[in-house]
Design a protein around this motif. Structure first.
Motif: not given
Length: 511
Positions: A377-404
């Motif tokens: 329950p409670g899902l609404q299009p355009g309101r996914c809580p993932s940071a990837a959808h935020d205007r400041e992130n523009l799709g890049v919602g995961g960690r910006r640093v990738q380290v082996s």
């Protein structure tokens, strides 16, 4: 102290000058063994400069140390004791690669590579992570490493120097949004392919940043020398395919599916929407099915060879981490200069990113007539809580640093502890008592086997928050004075303590 000193603007300016957190977290710590209660002020540890410049800069300095320490190693790093030898890399563990080579529980994709993509130049792999040694003139030995920048392809003509499309109506914002949402999958595949072709288990430290056109690109430090021809071939041959149900045309724009306690229903007919499992099964049964999206790199690949300890290597470390304190949309914007065309470019890209699905469980699938995986329950299009959808992130919602995991043999917490240890050693050798980093730790156990210290966050009114910041400033000044006196004493009595892991301008925050 005068009351004017507690004005929020004055306090914040003072905190920034002293390198103190401007959004401190106040915690009430209760010792269950003695009953004593202590109030502890903790930094917010934000990585965004717009939220807390002091904490963001401290986080960037820590990443600089992590990058520099693992880049030009001459001996194999020791992995943490609790980590198994075959543990996956952070990038490979965090992001699931979904393409034709994947073998999920329910479905099997063909492992045949696309005919329109170059084959990979495979090479037998050696059991090492450090780079090979080369001999030069006069018997000098070199162990070079690489610095590579990977970009995404063009989505349309861009105005020179401005980062905005010359014709926004023809710019492919949809593809740009999908590429940003799944960029890490492409990076994961590139690393896997590179290791198959380089002849050893390549270790990497990379940062995802935004180009001026707002497409993400990847700066990555690679340990060891890899022929440029191999790097270019791997980049040309790397692609990633996302096998999801089609989401080209939205089904529900002005209407929203309704949750009935079991399924999401069409608001007019009350018919349940197609479930994620059924949509994927239908995709499997279609012999002509095509991937929902395919990613590949652009033609531009920048490659440099570097030697450890050189000015070029130091500059590259700082260049690689230059924009880690900024969100994607903030990278090239300035508060004092408003560019209407650039803001409109951000808005158009955000309009796509906001409503496209980011994962199988994303609420945006409802927009396309599909119930997300494990819908509730409670899902609404355009309101996914993932940071990837935020205007400041523009799709890049995961960690910006990738380290082996084999980069330095240390976790980020280990690097933070190293920096604190430098300060502690200097203070103790000068006769000062350094605060314990793990004092009142929530992991400390009482005699009954339960945590000895109970931590409770206290929400502060503005006046109390200002007082907490000023208290932190005074404590920081005391630590800095003690550290400066300790260093001066070392200079007069003997050689200084090894402090390559924490420079003088940075160590105060580790006390």
């Amino acid at each position: 102290m005068k009351s004017s000193m507690f004005e929020p603007e004055v306090v914040q300016e003072l905190a920034l000058k002293e390198g103190v957190c401007v959004r401190p977290l106040l915690n009430r710590v209760t010792d269950r063994q003695t009953g004593d209660t202590t109030v502890v002020v903790m930094p917010c540890r934000s990585t965004r400069e717009t939220r807390c410049p002091s904490c963001a800069n401290a986080a960037r300095r820590l990443r600089i140390q992590q990058c520099a320490e693992g880049w030009h190693l001459e001996h194999e790093p020791t992995r943490p004791e609790q980590e198994p030898e075959d543990a996956p890399d952070e990038l490979e563990e965090e992001y699931e690669v979904v393409d034709e080579e994947e073998v999920p529980e329910r479905r099997v994709r063909s492992t045949r590579r696309r005919s329109d993509v170059a084959d990979l130049p495979l090479k037998p792999s050696e059991n090492r992570t450090i780079g090979a040694v080369f001999e030069g003139n006069l018997g000098r030995r070199y162990r070079p490493s690489m610095f590579v920048t990977l970009t995404l392809p063009s989505y349309g003509s861009i105005a020179m120097g401005r980062g905005v499309p010359t014709d926004p109506s023809s710019y492919d914002y949809r593809t740009a949004a999908f590429d940003a949402l799944h960029f890490t999958k492409l990076l994961d595949r590139w690393i896997q392919n590179l290791r198959r072709c380089a002849g050893f288990k390549v270790q990497y430290f990379g940062a995802i940043e935004a180009q001026r056109r707002l497409a993400p690109h990847f700066h990555v430090a690679l340990r060891g020398a890899i022929p440029r021809s191999i790097l270019r071939e791997v980049t040309r041959a790397t692609y990633a395919q996302v096998w999801w149900p089609p989401c080209d045309e939205p089904v529900y724009v002005d209407r929203v599916p309704v949750w009935d306690g079991v399924d999401y229903l069409d608001p007019d007919t009350a018919i349940p929407l197609t479930t994620w499992e059924d949509a994927m099964a239908e995709l499997d049964e279609d012999p002509g099915a095509r991937p929902m999206h395919t990613l590949s790199f652009g033609r531009q690949v920048d490659i440099k060879g570097l030697l450890g300890g050189t000015p070029d290597a130091d500059r590259s470390v700082r260049y690689l981490t230059k924009y880690l304190t900024k969100a994607v949309a903030e990278t090239y914007t300035h508060a004092e200069v408003f560019d209407a065309a650039y803001e409109a470019h951000i808005d158009r890209l955000h309009d796509e990113v906001r409503y496209l699905p980011c994962t199988p469980s994303c609420a945006n699938w409802l927009r396309f007539g599909i119930q997300p995986k494990q819908a509730g329950p409670g899902l609404q299009p355009g309101r996914c809580p993932s940071a990837a959808h935020d205007r400041e992130n523009l799709g890049v919602g995961g960690r910006r640093v990738q380290v082996s995991r084999g980069w330095s043999g240390k976790t980020l917490s280990d690097h933070r502890a190293d920096r604190a240890a430098v300060v502690k050693k200097v203070l103790e050798e000068a006769g000062y008592t350094a605060p314990e980093a793990d004092r009142m730790s929530s992991e400390t156990l009482a005699t009954d086997g339960e945590p000895r210290y109970l931590w409770q966050t206290v929400h502060l009114p503005p006046q109390k928050a200002s007082e907490a910041i000023i208290a932190s400033v005074l404590e920081r000044r005391r630590w800095r004075n003690e550290y400066d006196r300790a260093k001066a004493a070392q200079v007069s009595t003997g050689p200084p303590v090894e402090n390559r892991s924490a420079t003088d301008s940075e160590v105060e925050s580790e006390a």
